[in-house]
Design a protein around this motif. Structure first.
Motif, PDB file in Angstrom:
ATOM      1  N   UNK A  36      -6.712   4.940   8.403  1.00 24.46           N
ATOM      2  CA  UNK A  36      -5.946   5.166   9.716  1.00 24.46           C
ATOM      3  C   UNK A  36      -5.579   3.329  10.124  1.00 24.46           C
ATOM      4  N   UNK A  37      -5.353   3.341  11.265  1.00 28.88           N
ATOM      5  CA  UNK A  37      -5.163   1.685  11.837  1.00 28.88           C
ATOM      6  C   UNK A  37      -6.643   1.712  12.857  1.00 28.88           C
ATOM      7  N   UNK A  38      -7.619   2.479  12.837  1.00 31.80           N
ATOM      8  CA  UNK A  38      -8.606   2.470  13.594  1.00 31.80           C
ATOM      9  C   UNK A  38      -9.478   1.172  13.044  1.00 31.80           C
ATOM     10  N   UNK A  39     -10.171   0.055  13.876  1.00 31.00           N
ATOM     11  CA  UNK A  39     -10.879  -1.216  13.369  1.00 31.00           C
ATOM     12  C   UNK A  39     -12.224  -0.851  12.696  1.00 31.00           C
ATOM     13  N   UNK A  40     -12.377  -1.669  11.856  1.00 26.84           N
ATOM     14  CA  UNK A  40     -13.891  -1.667  11.322  1.00 26.84           C
ATOM     15  C   UNK A  40     -15.218  -1.080  12.553  1.00 26.84           C
ATOM     16  N   UNK A  41     -15.944  -0.273  12.201  1.00 31.34           N
ATOM     17  CA  UNK A  41     -16.377   0.350  10.648  1.00 31.34           C
ATOM     18  C   UNK A  41     -15.678   1.344  10.373  1.00 31.34           C
ATOM     19  N   UNK A  42     -14.598   1.651  10.940  1.00 33.01           N
ATOM     20  CA  UNK A  42     -13.786   3.012  10.427  1.00 33.01           C
ATOM     21  C   UNK A  42     -12.974   2.482   9.040  1.00 33.01           C
ATOM     22  N   UNK A  43     -12.561   1.376   9.175  1.00 36.25           N
ATOM     23  CA  UNK A  43     -11.892   0.784   8.062  1.00 36.25           C
ATOM     24  C   UNK A  43     -12.395  -0.578   7.569  1.00 36.25           C
TER      25      UNK A  43
ATOM     26  N   UNK B  87       2.743   4.662   8.817  1.00 38.71           N
ATOM     27  CA  UNK B  87       2.938   4.400   7.252  1.00 38.71           C
ATOM     28  C   UNK B  87       1.883   3.070   6.908  1.00 38.71           C
ATOM     29  N   UNK B  88       1.481   3.039   5.647  1.00 39.38           N
ATOM     30  CA  UNK B  88       0.384   2.323   5.442  1.00 39.38           C
ATOM     31  C   UNK B  88       0.891   0.642   5.952  1.00 39.38           C
ATOM     32  N   UNK B  89       2.026   0.550   5.647  1.00 40.80           N
ATOM     33  CA  UNK B  89       2.409  -0.781   6.214  1.00 40.80           C
ATOM     34  C   UNK B  89       2.133  -1.249   7.558  1.00 40.80           C
ATOM     35  N   UNK B  90       2.277  -0.151   8.304  1.00 37.72           N
ATOM     36  CA  UNK B  90       1.859  -0.300   9.738  1.00 37.72           C
ATOM     37  C   UNK B  90       0.300  -0.523  10.103  1.00 37.72           C
ATOM     38  N   UNK B  91      -0.453   0.109   9.181  1.00 41.89           N
ATOM     39  CA  UNK B  91      -1.794   0.016   9.373  1.00 41.89           C
ATOM     40  C   UNK B  91      -2.383  -1.545   8.776  1.00 41.89           C
ATOM     41  N   UNK B  92      -1.677  -1.773   7.599  1.00 39.87           N
ATOM     42  CA  UNK B  92      -1.739  -3.120   7.016  1.00 39.87           C
ATOM     43  C   UNK B  92      -1.708  -4.284   8.273  1.00 39.87           C
ATOM     44  N   UNK B  93      -0.528  -4.112   8.876  1.00 37.57           N
ATOM     45  CA  UNK B  93       0.119  -5.071  10.082  1.00 37.57           C
ATOM     46  C   UNK B  93      -0.991  -4.893  11.043  1.00 37.57           C
ATOM     47  N   UNK B  94      -1.535  -3.724  11.713  1.00 33.70           N
ATOM     48  CA  UNK B  94      -2.333  -3.519  12.811  1.00 33.70           C
ATOM     49  C   UNK B  94      -3.554  -4.147  12.435  1.00 33.70           C
TER      50      UNK B  94
END
Length: 265
Positions: A56-63, A96-103
């Protein structure tokens, strides 16, 4: 008929993993990748797919931090002429994944490094069958999973259903939502949750990463979408060509016995 897997198995290289102390991505990522033998594995490889964990779009350390992937791109380019993409298929149903990439800042990294970003949720698919797979006797996966060397870059996290999510479970990012969201569509890969451990096993029989670098610099101690971080931070990077061995080492870093985690047995 199953397509041949590219990468480590054909080369007959020693399958082991390396654990390095974490300092910075610029210093520690090259050290981990070099010591674990990635340059040898990349000989003759023409296409590399770097797969972060962007559930999802949560910041590190989730992603996975984009800076970590950037260090991986730089290292791959230092020892290979292969083309590189960064690809993921998020599980969050509301974006969308594109939103996650951007955020999360992946667009800035991709622009600076001239790397293409790919949304695996909409990539062209291939259908595969294997009657020995109990949960997925047939499966749909992106075509590029079989044309690229997969370099997985997950983060170290405990998981509420799988016990741990690192290299093997992160392959769920390749699953196309149109087939695996389930009847309710609450989560884009919800079908996997019906039998989590067996579905991970089956998925990785069709395709497993050729190489993994786990960012275990911090670690999530209890839950894959948040909660307490490891205290003190784990402070490690784990790298290797054997995804199962890497995940077993990562379980130990979380204080877990891999023998009690079904998909790691």
């Amino acid at each position: 008929m199953m397509p041949p897997k590219i990468g480590r198995r054909e080369k007959g290289l020693n399958l082991s993993c390396t654990i390095c102390d974490f300092d910075t991505y610029a210093k520690s990522v090259p050290k981990a990748l070099k010591e674990s033998g990635l340059p040898d594995l990349l000989q003759g490889v023409k296409k590399v797919l770097i797969k972060p964990n962007l559930v999802n779009s949560s910041p590190f350390p989730v992603t996975t931090r984009p800076e970590c992937c950037a260090a991986v791109v730089d290292f791959v380019r230092s020892c290979s002429n292969a083309s590189i993409v960064i690809a993921e298929g998020c599980g969050e149903p509301s974006m969308e994944t594109t939103d996650v990439f951007r955020r999360l800042g992946y667009h800035e990294i991709a622009g600076r490094l001239d790397v293409e970003l790919v949304d695996l949720n909409y990539a062209p698919l291939r259908r595969l069958t294997d009657p020995e797979c109990n949960f997925f006797p047939d499966i749909f996966l992106p075509e590029m999973a079989f044309t690229h060397f997969i370099l997985s870059v997950p983060v170290l996290k405990a998981h509420s259903l799988a016990g741990i999510t690192c290299s093997l479970k992160s392959m769920m990012g390749f699953a196309p939502p149109q087939y695996y969201s389930g009847s309710h569509g609450i989560w884009r890969k919800a079908v996997f949750h019906e039998n989590m451990h067996q579905s991970i096993k089956d998925l990785n029989k069709y395709r497993t990463p050729d190489f993994t670098l786990v960012d275990a610099s911090v670690g999530l101690a209890d839950y894959h979408l948040g909660g307490e971080t490891c205290s003190p931070p784990v402070g490690k990077l784990v790298a290797g060509a054997d995804a199962l061995a890497v995940d077993r080492e990562c379980a130990a870093l979380l204080g877990l016995d891999w023998k009690t985690i079904d998909h790691l047995t």
